[in-house]
Design a protein around this motif. Structure first.
Motif, PDB file in Angstrom:
ATOM      1  N   THR A  47     -12.620   1.003  -0.935  1.00 40.96           N
ATOM      2  CA  THR A  47     -11.331   1.640  -0.674  1.00 40.96           C
ATOM      3  C   THR A  47     -11.242   1.546   0.816  1.00 40.96           C
ATOM      4  OG1 THR A  47     -11.777   3.617  -2.442  1.00 40.96           O
ATOM      5  CG2 THR A  47     -10.375   3.908  -0.330  1.00 40.96           C
ATOM      6  N   LEU A  48     -12.282   1.355   1.593  1.00 41.77           N
ATOM      7  CA  LEU A  48     -11.915   1.225   2.918  1.00 41.77           C
ATOM      8  C   LEU A  48     -11.500  -0.168   3.158  1.00 41.77           C
ATOM      9  CD1 LEU A  48     -12.354   1.823   6.046  1.00 41.77           C
ATOM     10  CD2 LEU A  48     -14.571   0.909   5.720  1.00 41.77           C
ATOM     11  N   VAL A  49     -11.709  -1.167   2.638  1.00 41.69           N
ATOM     12  CA  VAL A  49     -11.192  -2.488   2.405  1.00 41.69           C
ATOM     13  C   VAL A  49      -9.617  -2.330   2.395  1.00 41.69           C
ATOM     14  CG1 VAL A  49     -11.131  -4.787   1.637  1.00 41.69           C
ATOM     15  CG2 VAL A  49     -13.361  -3.830   2.268  1.00 41.69           C
ATOM     16  N   SER A  50      -9.335  -1.727   1.077  1.00 41.37           N
ATOM     17  CA  SER A  50      -7.874  -1.662   0.693  1.00 41.37           C
ATOM     18  C   SER A  50      -7.066  -0.809   1.825  1.00 41.37           C
ATOM     19  CB  SER A  50      -7.919  -1.023  -0.616  1.00 41.37           C
ATOM     20  OG  SER A  50      -8.605  -1.736  -1.825  1.00 41.37           O
ATOM     21  N   VAL A  51      -7.740   0.177   2.339  1.00 41.48           N
ATOM     22  CA  VAL A  51      -6.774   0.820   3.220  1.00 41.48           C
ATOM     23  C   VAL A  51      -6.831   0.058   4.562  1.00 41.48           C
ATOM     24  CG1 VAL A  51      -7.000   2.743   4.993  1.00 41.48           C
ATOM     25  CG2 VAL A  51      -7.568   3.104   2.542  1.00 41.48           C
ATOM     26  N   ILE A  52      -7.546  -0.776   5.123  1.00 39.97           N
ATOM     27  CA  ILE A  52      -7.220  -1.341   6.281  1.00 39.97           C
ATOM     28  C   ILE A  52      -6.404  -2.767   6.048  1.00 39.97           C
ATOM     29  CG2 ILE A  52      -8.240  -2.820   7.871  1.00 39.97           C
ATOM     30  CD1 ILE A  52     -10.672  -1.269   7.770  1.00 39.97           C
ATOM     31  N   ARG A  53      -6.529  -3.544   4.738  1.00 37.08           N
ATOM     32  CA  ARG A  53      -5.772  -4.401   4.445  1.00 37.08           C
ATOM     33  C   ARG A  53      -4.158  -3.950   4.320  1.00 37.08           C
ATOM     34  NH1 ARG A  53      -9.288  -7.917   0.028  1.00 37.08           N
ATOM     35  NH2 ARG A  53     -10.119  -9.161   1.452  1.00 37.08           N
ATOM     36  N   ASN A  54      -4.145  -2.899   3.562  1.00 43.94           N
ATOM     37  CA  ASN A  54      -2.686  -2.407   3.392  1.00 43.94           C
ATOM     38  C   ASN A  54      -2.093  -2.185   4.724  1.00 43.94           C
ATOM     39  OD1 ASN A  54      -2.689  -2.785   0.486  1.00 43.94           O
ATOM     40  ND2 ASN A  54      -3.578  -0.588   0.291  1.00 43.94           N
ATOM     41  N   ALA A  55      -2.785  -1.508   5.536  1.00 41.20           N
ATOM     42  CA  ALA A  55      -2.398  -1.197   6.930  1.00 41.20           C
ATOM     43  C   ALA A  55      -2.081  -2.223   7.756  1.00 41.20           C
ATOM     44  CB  ALA A  55      -3.406  -0.279   7.712  1.00 41.20           C
ATOM     45  N   CYS A  56      -2.653  -3.328   7.754  1.00 44.78           N
ATOM     46  CA  CYS A  56      -2.197  -4.549   8.322  1.00 44.78           C
ATOM     47  C   CYS A  56      -0.806  -5.275   7.857  1.00 44.78           C
ATOM     48  CB  CYS A  56      -3.452  -5.516   8.142  1.00 44.78           C
ATOM     49  SG  CYS A  56      -4.874  -5.235   9.309  1.00 44.78           S
ATOM     50  N   SER A  57      -0.932  -5.430   6.470  1.00 41.33           N
ATOM     51  CA  SER A  57       0.288  -5.913   5.828  1.00 41.33           C
ATOM     52  C   SER A  57       1.568  -4.841   6.174  1.00 41.33           C
ATOM     53  CB  SER A  57       0.125  -5.970   4.332  1.00 41.33           C
ATOM     54  OG  SER A  57       1.228  -6.120   3.831  1.00 41.33           O
ATOM     55  N   ASP A  58       1.444  -3.323   6.144  1.00 43.54           N
ATOM     56  CA  ASP A  58       2.653  -2.751   6.430  1.00 43.54           C
ATOM     57  C   ASP A  58       3.000  -2.907   8.071  1.00 43.54           C
ATOM     58  OD1 ASP A  58       2.617  -1.741   3.800  1.00 43.54           O
ATOM     59  OD2 ASP A  58       1.437   0.145   4.217  1.00 43.54           O
ATOM     60  N   LEU A  59       1.891  -2.790   8.792  1.00 45.81           N
ATOM     61  CA  LEU A  59       2.252  -2.994  10.227  1.00 45.81           C
ATOM     62  C   LEU A  59       3.098  -4.272  10.577  1.00 45.81           C
ATOM     63  CD1 LEU A  59       1.659  -1.384  13.027  1.00 45.81           C
ATOM     64  CD2 LEU A  59      -0.303  -2.931  13.138  1.00 45.81           C
ATOM     65  N   LYS A  60       3.122  -5.196   9.744  1.00 45.15           N
ATOM     66  CA  LYS A  60       3.738  -6.585   9.939  1.00 45.15           C
ATOM     67  C   LYS A  60       5.216  -6.244   9.786  1.00 45.15           C
ATOM     68  CE  LYS A  60       0.006  -9.637   8.735  1.00 45.15           C
ATOM     69  NZ  LYS A  60      -0.691 -10.790   7.742  1.00 45.15           N
TER      70      LYS A  60
END
Length: 467
Positions: free
Chosen positions: A134-147
């Motif tokens: 879950t932590l991995v998914s949260v950070i990955r999704n945030a990186c994607s959204d931030l772009k």
């Protein structure tokens, strides 16, 4: 209308079981650590220390934490505010680059982190690995959204969390806030020190500057209250259960304070003419008693329609008898301990007051494997008054209340008068009833048949941390 989610539970294979077992051995063989507060990258000790031990076995002591001194919260917020002036000007690409390294490190240490989670709070391997993933998914999704996000950082955020999610909630919220350009002061649970402090070091090693993330571990709710009431804190992200979270309801916080609330609730389930009653009973049991009822998503109440309860009860009791409550690091464990001796006492007190309504479990487990831990047999209660606390307020304990409604209308009234938490669900083969449930259930997340509710840190999205 709420979101409808479907889920197929992942299964661990033998290779994963072996990797997890090896990681447990590695973590247990690691020497004790000291867990001071971290303010501006500096270790801050107070001299008021206490042992950190495992609920699996309280003779497993893996370090000591430092209770904070008066004024430390104000100092931490001041340091975070100063760091914000520089960190908020760091480019989006650079922030993303740092957290891509963080994700790579987490994936590399997946089983070790899961082992830390398991030993710290007593999660079984499936739940512990889900925390890491879950932590991995949260950070990955945030990186994607931030772009794709053109927004502005807000300031200093407080991240408050408890043992219900010892990794995904504190580090997930903190990571997304920092990715968005904010700085953070965190007060994790004293039970979460092992995985949280490990991840603090990972973030620093990957390039998060001093002062951007600050940690204060406090066995009371005092630091959390001080943080939420600090006028220099722009927002609070709170996840979990217990005294720290309950006290937030009574804070005299500034009206402009941003608040992300992920407090554990009852997550009720309605069972109405399911396709298979045995499968429905097992689904409810798993929802109620995985991680001994302490997950953010754990179900505390199931609603049945009059006339259907007898078959359901027969099936859930049969399933409950097969649960093995033992050391959660062992492959055949269904669930492990509750978090503390105090929670064992709470469990006993609650069930002593409703003895005549207990239809399964409710006793402390004492055997050679569990004698030094906080193990209880999950309890199922039935026939309580509608107004009883166990039908209306979540206990964050392995107690499931069965409530019987006179008809479907009554069941919907009961559902919508419940302290939801994150979700409400229905198990049924009746498409018309499931459609009505999705339309009328007033929960953030609604599921039909296949149970999956948002895990801790489900609200850790970039939009919540930027203007």
């Amino acid at each position: 209308m709420a979101d409808t989610l479907k889920f197929t539970e992942p299964k661990l294979d033998n290779e994963e079981d072996a990797a997890f077992a090896k990681a447990i051995d590695v973590v247990l063989s690691t020497g004790k650590s000291d867990y001071p507060s971290y303010i501006g990258g500096l270790k801050v000790a107070s001299g008021m220390s206490a042992d950190v031990f495992s609920p699996i076995d309280n003779t497993i002591i893996f370090g000591t934490y430092q209770e904070p001194e008066e004024g430390l919260v104000e100092r931490a917020v001041s340091v975070a505010k100063e760091a914000f002036a520089k960190w908020s000007k760091v480019s989006v690409d650079e922030r993303i680059s740092i957290f891509e390294k963080v994700v790579a490190k987490i994936e590399q240490q997946r089983f070790r982190l899961a082992a830390m989670v398991s030993i710290s709070v007593g999660m079984d391997k499936t739940c512990a690995l889900e925390e890491v993933d879950t932590l991995v998914s949260v950070i990955r999704n945030a990186c994607s959204d931030l772009k794709k996000k053109d927004g502005k950082a807000q300031g200093v955020w407080a991240v408050l969390s408890s043992y219900n999610s010892p990794l995904a909630a504190p580090i997930g919220y903190a990571s997304v806030a920092i990715l968005a350009g904010n700085t953070v002061v965190m007060t994790p649970s004293v039970h979460s020190t092992l995985p949280v402090y490990y991840m603090y070091n990972v973030l620093v090693e990957c390039g998060v500057p001093d002062g951007v993330l600050n940690i204060i571990t406090d066995s009371t709710s005092k630091s959390s209250e001080d943080l939420a009431n600090n006028l220099d804190v722009i927002g609070v992200a709170a996840s979990g259960s217990g005294e720290k979270m309950e006290d937030l309801m009574f804070l005299q916080a500034d009206d402009e304070l941003k608040f992300i609330n992920e407090i554990k609730g009852m997550n009720p389930i309605l069972v109405y003419k399911p396709a298979n009653m045995k499968s429905a009973a097992k689904a409810v049991l798993d929802a109620a008693f995985r991680f001994s009822g302490q997950l953010i998503s754990s179900c505390s109440k199931v609603i049945l329609i009059e006339g259907q309860q007898q078959e359901f009860v027969k099936n859930i009791l049969a399933e409950a008898n097969s649960m093995k409550i033992t050391d959660p690091t062992t492959p055949d464990a269904y669930a492990g301990p509750v978090i503390s001796e105090r929670k064992v006492a709470d469990f006993k007190d609650m069930l002593d007051s409703v003895k005549s309504n207990v239809i399964f479990g409710g006793k402390r487990i004492k055997d050679p494997m569990t004698e030094n831990g906080y193990y209880v047999q999950p309890a199922i209660v039935m026939g309580l008054d509608d107004e009883h606390d166990l039908n209306n307020m979540d206990s964050a304990l392995p107690i499931l209340s069965i409530q019987v409604a006179s008809d479907l209308d009554d069941a919907m009234d009961i559902i919508n008068c419940t302290e939801y938490g994150l979700s409400a669900g229905i198990i049924t083969k009746d498409e018309a009833v499931s459609k009505r449930f999705v339309e009328e259930a007033d929960a953030e997340c609604v599921f039909v048949n296949d149970r999956k509710v948002p895990t801790a840190a489900s609200k850790a999205i970039v939009n919540n941390f930027m203007d």
